[in-house]
Scaffold this active site. Sequence first.
Site, mmCIF file in Angstrom:
data_model
loop_
_atom_site.group_PDB
_atom_site.id
_atom_site.type_symbol
_atom_site.label_atom_id
_atom_site.label_comp_id
_atom_site.label_asym_id
_atom_site.label_seq_id
_atom_site.Cartn_x
_atom_site.Cartn_y
_atom_site.Cartn_z
ATOM 1 N N ASP A 49 0.841 -1.202 0.000
ATOM 2 C CA ASP A 49 0.000 0.000 0.000
ATOM 3 C C ASP A 49 0.874 1.250 0.000
ATOM 4 O O ASP A 49 1.720 1.433 0.871
ATOM 5 C CB ASP A 49 -0.906 -0.012 1.228
ATOM 6 C CG ASP A 49 -2.115 0.890 1.080
ATOM 7 O OD1 ASP A 49 -1.985 1.988 0.521
ATOM 8 O OD2 ASP A 49 -3.199 0.486 1.530
ATOM 9 N N SER A 98 -7.281 4.035 -1.671
ATOM 10 C CA SER A 98 -6.983 2.611 -1.499
ATOM 11 C C SER A 98 -8.200 1.733 -1.768
ATOM 12 O O SER A 98 -8.047 0.596 -2.222
ATOM 13 C CB SER A 98 -6.465 2.351 -0.083
ATOM 14 O OG SER A 98 -5.204 2.947 0.106
ATOM 15 N N THR A 151 -7.902 -2.374 1.702
ATOM 16 C CA THR A 151 -7.396 -3.403 0.794
ATOM 17 C C THR A 151 -7.947 -4.782 1.118
ATOM 18 O O THR A 151 -8.574 -5.422 0.260
ATOM 19 C CB THR A 151 -5.862 -3.402 0.770
ATOM 20 O OG1 THR A 151 -5.399 -2.125 0.334
ATOM 21 C CG2 THR A 151 -5.332 -4.480 -0.166
ATOM 22 N N ASP A 318 -1.122 -0.214 -4.707
ATOM 23 C CA ASP A 318 -2.416 0.324 -5.109
ATOM 24 C C ASP A 318 -2.290 1.746 -5.655
ATOM 25 O O ASP A 318 -3.075 2.183 -6.477
ATOM 26 C CB ASP A 318 -3.408 0.274 -3.940
ATOM 27 C CG ASP A 318 -2.825 0.771 -2.627
ATOM 28 O OD1 ASP A 318 -1.648 1.179 -2.600
ATOM 29 O OD2 ASP A 318 -3.551 0.740 -1.607
ATOM 30 N N HIS A 319 -1.260 2.458 -5.192
ATOM 31 C CA HIS A 319 -1.002 3.845 -5.583
ATOM 32 C C HIS A 319 0.295 4.254 -4.912
ATOM 33 O O HIS A 319 0.883 3.480 -4.139
ATOM 34 C CB HIS A 319 -2.135 4.772 -5.125
ATOM 35 C CG HIS A 319 -2.472 4.601 -3.674
ATOM 36 N ND1 HIS A 319 -1.642 5.053 -2.664
ATOM 37 C CD2 HIS A 319 -3.516 3.982 -3.056
ATOM 38 C CE1 HIS A 319 -2.162 4.735 -1.492
ATOM 39 N NE2 HIS A 319 -3.298 4.071 -1.699
#
Length: 452
Positions: A49, A98, A151, A318-319
């Site tokens: 994450d 997220s 998540t 995720d980013h």
Amino acid sequence: MVKHVLRASLVSSLSVAFMAGCTVTKSVNNAQQVAPTNTPKNIIMVVADGMGPAYTTAYRNYVDNAATPEIESVVFDDILLGNASTYPAKVSGYVTDSAAAATALAAGVKSYNGAIGVDVDKKPVNSVMHYAKTKGMRTGLAVTSQIVHATPASYIAHNESRKNYNEIADDFFDIRVNGEPVADVMLGGGTVYFKREDRSLLSQFVNEGYEYVDSYEGLSSIPAGSDVIGLFAPVALPAVLDDNRKDRLAYLTKHAIKHLENDKGYFLLVEASQIDWAGHANDVGSAMAEMHDLAQTMEYLREYVDTHPDTLVVLTADHSTGGLAIGAGGDYRWSPEYLHNMSASARTIAATMVDEDMPGEYAAKQLGLSLTSEELAMLDSVSNQDEETRYAAVKTFLDIKTNTGWTTTGHTGVDVEVFAFGAGATSFSGQIDNTDIAKTIFTLLDSSALNK
């Protein structure tokens, strides 16, 4: 809000829906898939994450052996296959949160920021974990956040808002596949959401036959192959710098696998949750420590796949969070050696220094640094301020020492790296979208089922 009536309908017809062409199945059929070169029996999906490309570069420098002229490669360098775009559904613009990103990674569907396992119309979409369960595989998760965080939640639950933690926790028990909860093994934090006055989900899981454990040590006494819910903190686990296990994610991953291994294969979600939190806080010390926790996990998984070549491991983010910059202020320098000897997180140092007679000296000891009289005086000067001011001062001190820069306390919209190894890994090569990861896993799950 996704109503419980709708959840019940979904649960009762889940296996049929997959075969009949539900939302997820349609998205798989519409995808241009790369035919897998070989098919995995087991699939381990790792989400780091907040880990944008700057984090993996920074980690390489962080662990570099300064005594050698070259910068040594790290585990991430050996398994890099490509990049993935991360944008959410158009209603949320170009920068994902997220929840939307996890829904994309889990179900192959773009959704709005805040969505947990639902599409832009707030209708449930089913994840690769649901699908693996319909195939008779065992399923599980191991994370360092609360297990109902965005998540892991997106792989199991359906909710219009990531903030509805209690409802999401209810879904962990109430949503059924083949008459069972979606996950056979759940390891992380979040006791407060599963042991509530209005409902004791822990009791319900235990009555269902799950082993409950609330300490790392307790995991070792549970027989292999058990159904397990392990909750090791009221909410999230401590930051790794503050935890009594410095390899906590690798440890949880090993134990999850121990309970998931079986003849039909398994699907495991692993999340290095707190890289993101360090990025949000602009806390470079915790960021590198959390990256090390992840790196140890990936090293373990490399060894595992060496002896279990029918296993696929996919790692992505995720980013990216925080806009981490390796070097700042026009100075072409980054000095991660100032982070090597920290024995507590900057947050914990800030929280506890107020109780010390010599707060500057105390902070220096916790940071593992020998400081000048001016630096000690600066830390002394903030010791009587509120905790957030102290925390900001310690973080700024580390930024100056290391010459670290940040552009935001939020997320950025950059592409993230994709890593994979093991059976079917080449299916994730090149420039892809985050939804393609789920779509490819759906395809691999179908291929795997045909081979059993």
